[in-house]
Design a protein around this motif. Structure first.
Motif, mmCIF file in Angstrom:
data_model
loop_
_atom_site.group_PDB
_atom_site.id
_atom_site.type_symbol
_atom_site.label_atom_id
_atom_site.label_comp_id
_atom_site.label_asym_id
_atom_site.label_seq_id
_atom_site.Cartn_x
_atom_site.Cartn_y
_atom_site.Cartn_z
ATOM 1 N N UNK A 1 0.842 -1.203 0.000
ATOM 2 C CA UNK A 1 0.000 0.000 0.000
ATOM 3 C C UNK A 1 0.875 1.249 0.000
ATOM 4 N N UNK A 2 1.927 1.229 0.805
ATOM 5 C CA UNK A 2 2.831 2.382 0.858
ATOM 6 C C UNK A 2 3.573 2.573 -0.462
ATOM 7 N N UNK A 3 3.998 1.475 -1.076
ATOM 8 C CA UNK A 3 4.674 1.584 -2.367
ATOM 9 C C UNK A 3 3.730 2.133 -3.429
ATOM 10 N N UNK A 4 2.484 1.699 -3.390
ATOM 11 C CA UNK A 4 1.487 2.233 -4.319
ATOM 12 C C UNK A 4 1.245 3.713 -4.048
ATOM 13 N N UNK A 5 1.286 4.105 -2.763
ATOM 14 C CA UNK A 5 1.129 5.517 -2.415
ATOM 15 C C UNK A 5 2.244 6.373 -2.993
ATOM 16 N N UNK B 1 10.722 3.448 7.543
ATOM 17 C CA UNK B 1 11.068 3.346 6.128
ATOM 18 C C UNK B 1 10.234 4.218 5.196
ATOM 19 N N UNK B 2 9.190 4.822 5.709
ATOM 20 C CA UNK B 2 8.362 5.721 4.892
ATOM 21 C C UNK B 2 8.116 7.030 5.638
ATOM 22 N N UNK B 3 9.176 7.735 6.011
ATOM 23 C CA UNK B 3 8.983 8.980 6.767
ATOM 24 C C UNK B 3 8.347 10.061 5.896
ATOM 25 N N UNK B 4 7.581 10.909 6.520
ATOM 26 C CA UNK B 4 6.987 12.072 5.862
ATOM 27 C C UNK B 4 6.184 11.707 4.610
ATOM 28 N N UNK B 5 5.554 10.525 4.636
ATOM 29 C CA UNK B 5 4.675 10.167 3.524
ATOM 30 C C UNK B 5 3.211 10.405 3.869
ATOM 31 N N UNK B 6 2.899 10.522 5.144
ATOM 32 C CA UNK B 6 1.526 10.790 5.572
ATOM 33 C C UNK B 6 1.327 12.293 5.700
ATOM 34 N N UNK B 7 0.523 12.845 4.815
ATOM 35 C CA UNK B 7 0.275 14.282 4.861
ATOM 36 C C UNK B 7 -0.774 14.659 5.892
ATOM 37 N N UNK B 8 -1.798 13.810 6.007
ATOM 38 C CA UNK B 8 -2.878 14.089 6.960
ATOM 39 C C UNK B 8 -3.609 12.796 7.264
ATOM 40 N N UNK B 9 -4.003 12.598 8.526
ATOM 41 C CA UNK B 9 -4.778 11.425 8.931
ATOM 42 C C UNK B 9 -6.090 11.903 9.539
#
Length: 719
Positions: free
Chosen positions: A370-374, A424-432
């Motif tokens: 899911x993260x890679x697709x993101x 391994x996916x820092x700063x990929x979440x903009x808003x939750x």
């Protein structure tokens, strides 16, 4: 501590000669730089043909510093020495500057370079680098460092504006073209005087430095400047300022410098694909642009990605049907900022059933996909919306959340997933956006919040009940047209509804453990058996020269010799050894032989790497840059113990080993990949090898000019 700065490549869409005319208008003083009070020419030299012009100036600066600090230092102005070396023939200007004031306490060096754009000779490129080293300054070292960096970054921002200001000024004066330098006309030489003309021309190059010294210019003024090299034509080598703004966003000069320096470090030390610029930037942001800290966590992440082949998870792994049917999450359009939107109906998900049916590792791998697709969707949206988009928005609906979701193994799996994603996916979440949080939510939040980074937690917005429908709710972040139907919206959402996983799909603990082990090995490595007289070989066909063959293998049993061969013709179809001569079966791996026994080394095929002896328990990673197209054979061969040199009698250990059939069998697990030279970051001209820990990406290297390859060997013992 030495502070360093490296600029991106800034491009002026004007010819070099016109830029030089604008640049010279900055002297002797520039009203656009208030701190630049004035300058005096100290030394100047011009070559006879006018191609070389070296000028040295003493610049007077009024630094914006506290009055008390100036009084303690006993100065009102700071002086710098700047040397400009213009080569009109090569169309380059190298600028070197250093501080004269307090040079025994503070060392400031700056290097700038104007060159012609490699792809358009009517454009000009500019690069800049600098260093600041404060030895001591009356106990105000930290204050002076902050003042210096503030002043410097402020002037960097103005640099392009100043050039463009003087370009407009030239245009107002009717100057829109400056002719290029041309060599002066030379009187033709007769045949009798041709030799004397040659002698005169040859002597001019020797006379120039002497003439310069007579003018009072120091000898090092004509030496090759230590400014940055001219801009290279490949965009992968250097970053353009316009590219940064378009695809990465508005960065401060120091942030740009951190990105460029970390990227350059990766290019020099990491053997393989380097992360994309936006991903490097994420690690820097996660550590507030502290290069050392960002480099540490990024190296750990790159090693993790390589071990688990995460780069290929979207192409090589298909989620089990149970996940496709009962995992209540999926991508759903985008938010108002253009970020990809992921919807997760956690309250409708049977976390206990999924863990019992699939195990922790399968859930983790699904979240990684899911993260890679993101990441992929962020790249797409950056192109679609014409602005940098480096993160996504996650909408979590908690309706239906109850104590069943607090099942201990399920919470443990959730914490593991959070830990891996955070690392391994820092700063990929903009808003939750957390909607319809029930009363049990504070219990879950208490359990997971300590594992979430502070920067990430600040991006959480939590709504209880139907609060998300009011002011400051969902409509502030998502367009009305794409609000999912289950949230009283108008858009049909194709996210699975979840539901209870049938108990008939549950697996035993032993089955799950075996499945977890297979999950990270079968899809990544292949296993092979190697016997005495029966090596294992694989064939790699190379179409484009300068491709890079990479390998990663573990010697699980026995000692082997690793070889790489090249052949212009393809071997016969691979044959598997029947192993009849050994009376051994090979349930743990296959054995394939490609090199025909009638082939002769040097005639039918050639060795392109020196043999590498690998001991049992070692892990070996490396790469080979191919010189020719054709067929390359990677071979793992049984390593026979050398005979004892001191005596003709066999050793006891050798006798005992010869009595054991298993002593003639080795086992390896390997993974190979072919990378295009444009995607490879490593030495393309020399053999480089090192022994290091498995997680290290850089190491001391030794070179050999006899090989056209690049290898990094990393060895470790199995516990």
């Amino acid at each position: 501590m030495v502070q360093k700065y490296q600029s991106p490549v800034r491009v002026y869409k004007y010819p070099f000669e016109l830029i030089m005319a604008a640049y010279e208008r900055r002297f002797p003083t520039c009203p656009l730089i208030p701190m630049f009070v004035g300058s005096d020419t100290v030394n100047e030299f011009k070559s006879e043909d006018g191609a070389i012009h070296v000028i040295e100036r003493r610049c007077k600066l009024d630094v914006d510093a506290p009055r008390l600090l100036k009084k303690i230092a006993g100065v009102d102005y700071v002086y710098f020495v700047q040397k400009n070396s213009l080569n009109s023939r090569e169309r380059t200007l190298h600028i070197e500057a250093h501080n004269e004031t307090f040079s025994n306490r503070v060392i400031i060096n700056e290097h700038c370079c104007y060159t012609v754009h490699p792809e358009n000779e009517d454009w000009t490129c500019f690069e800049q680098s600098a260093s600041l080293d404060i030895k001591s300054f009356f106990g105000f070292e930290s204050t002076v460092e902050k003042i210096a960096m503030k002043q410097y970054t402020s002037n960097i921002k103005k640099g392009k504006e100043i050039i463009e200001y003087y370009l407009r000024q030239l245009e107002e004066e009717g100057i829109t073209f400056v002719p290029r330098w041309t060599p002066p006309s030379i009187t033709p030489c007769s045949e009798t005087s041709l030799s004397s003309c040659k002698k005169q021309a040859a002597s001019m190059a020797v006379v120039i430095p002497d003439a310069a010294l007579k003018e009072g210019l120091s000898g090092d003024a004509l030496s090759s400047p230590s400014a940055p090299e001219p801009v290279v034509g490949t965009p992968d080598d250097k970053l353009d300022a316009d590219y940064i703004k378009r695809y990465l966003g508005d960065l401060t000069p120091l942030q740009e410098s951190c990105l460029i320096r970390l990227r350059q470090w990766l290019q020099e030390t990491h053997k393989g694909k380097i992360p994309k610029d936006e991903h490097i930037l994420r690690f820097l942001r996660a550590r507030d642009f502290n290069i050392d800290k960002a480099r540490e966590i990024m190296c750990q992440s790159l090693t993790w990605r390589k071990q688990h082949q995460v780069d290929y998870i979207l192409e090589t792994w298909t989620p089990p049907q149970v996940l496709q049917d009962y995992y209540a999450g999926g991508w759903h359009h985008h938010d108002k900022d253009g970020r990809p939107l992921y919807v997760l109906r956690l309250g409708q998900m049977d976390t206990k059933g999924l863990v019992r049916a699939l195990g922790e590792e399968a859930l983790l791998r699904y979240v990684l996909s899911i993260n890679e697709e993101g990441l992929r969707r962020c790249e797409e949206n950056t192109k679609v919306f014409g602005r940098p988009i480096s993160s996504w928005t996650c909408l979590v609906d908690l309706e239906g959340l109850n104590m069943r979701h607090l099942w201990r193994p399920g919470v443990k799996a959730l914490l593991r997933i959070i830990e891996v994603v955070e690392a391994n996916y820092p700063e990929t979440l903009g808003r939750l956006l957390i909607l319809r949080a029930p009363r049990v939510f504070p219990v879950l939040w208490t359990l997971v919040s300590p594992f979430i980074d502070d920067n990430t937690r600040r991006k959480f917005l939590i709504y209880a009940g139907n609060d998300y429908q009011g002011p400051g709710g969902l409509l502030d972040y998502i367009d009305k047209e794409i609000i999912p139907d289950f949230l009283s919206g108008e858009c049909m959402c194709e996210v699975p509804e979840g539901g209870l996983v049938p108990k008939s799909l549950y697996r035993t603990a032993e089955e799950l453990e075996n499945e977890d082990l297979k999950l990270w090995t079968e899809t990544i490595y292949q296993s092979a058996s190697v016997f005495k007289g029966a090596p294992h070989e694989i064939l790699i066909q190379i179409v484009d020269a300068s491709s890079v063959i990479t390998w990663d293998f573990d010697v699980c049993k026995g000692d082997i010799v690793f070889n790489i061969y090249h052949s212009k013709r393809s071997p016969q179809p691979a044959k598997k050894d029947s192993l009849g001569a050994h009376s051994i079966t090979s349930p743990g791996g296959n054995n394939v032989q490609l090199i025909d026994k009638v082939w002769q080394l040097g005639r039918d095929y050639s060795m392109v790497e020196s043999p590498l002896i690998c001991k049992e328990g070692e892990s070996v990673q490396g790469s080979h840059v191919t010189r020719w197209p054709g067929f390359y054979i990677l071979q793992w061969k049984f390593h026979s113990m050398p005979a004892c040199a001191a005596s003709s009698l066999p050793r006891v250990d050798d006798v005992l080993a010869s009595l054991q059939v298993s002593s003639h069998k080795c086992k390896v697990m390997y993974y190979t990949e072919v990378i295009g030279s444009e995607d490879f970051r490593g030495s393309m001209t020399s053999l480089e090898s090192s022994h290091s820990g498995f997680s290290q990406l850089s190491a001391a290297t030794t070179s050999s000019s006899q090989s056209h390859s690049s290898s990094v060997l990393s060895r470790w013992r199995f516990c």
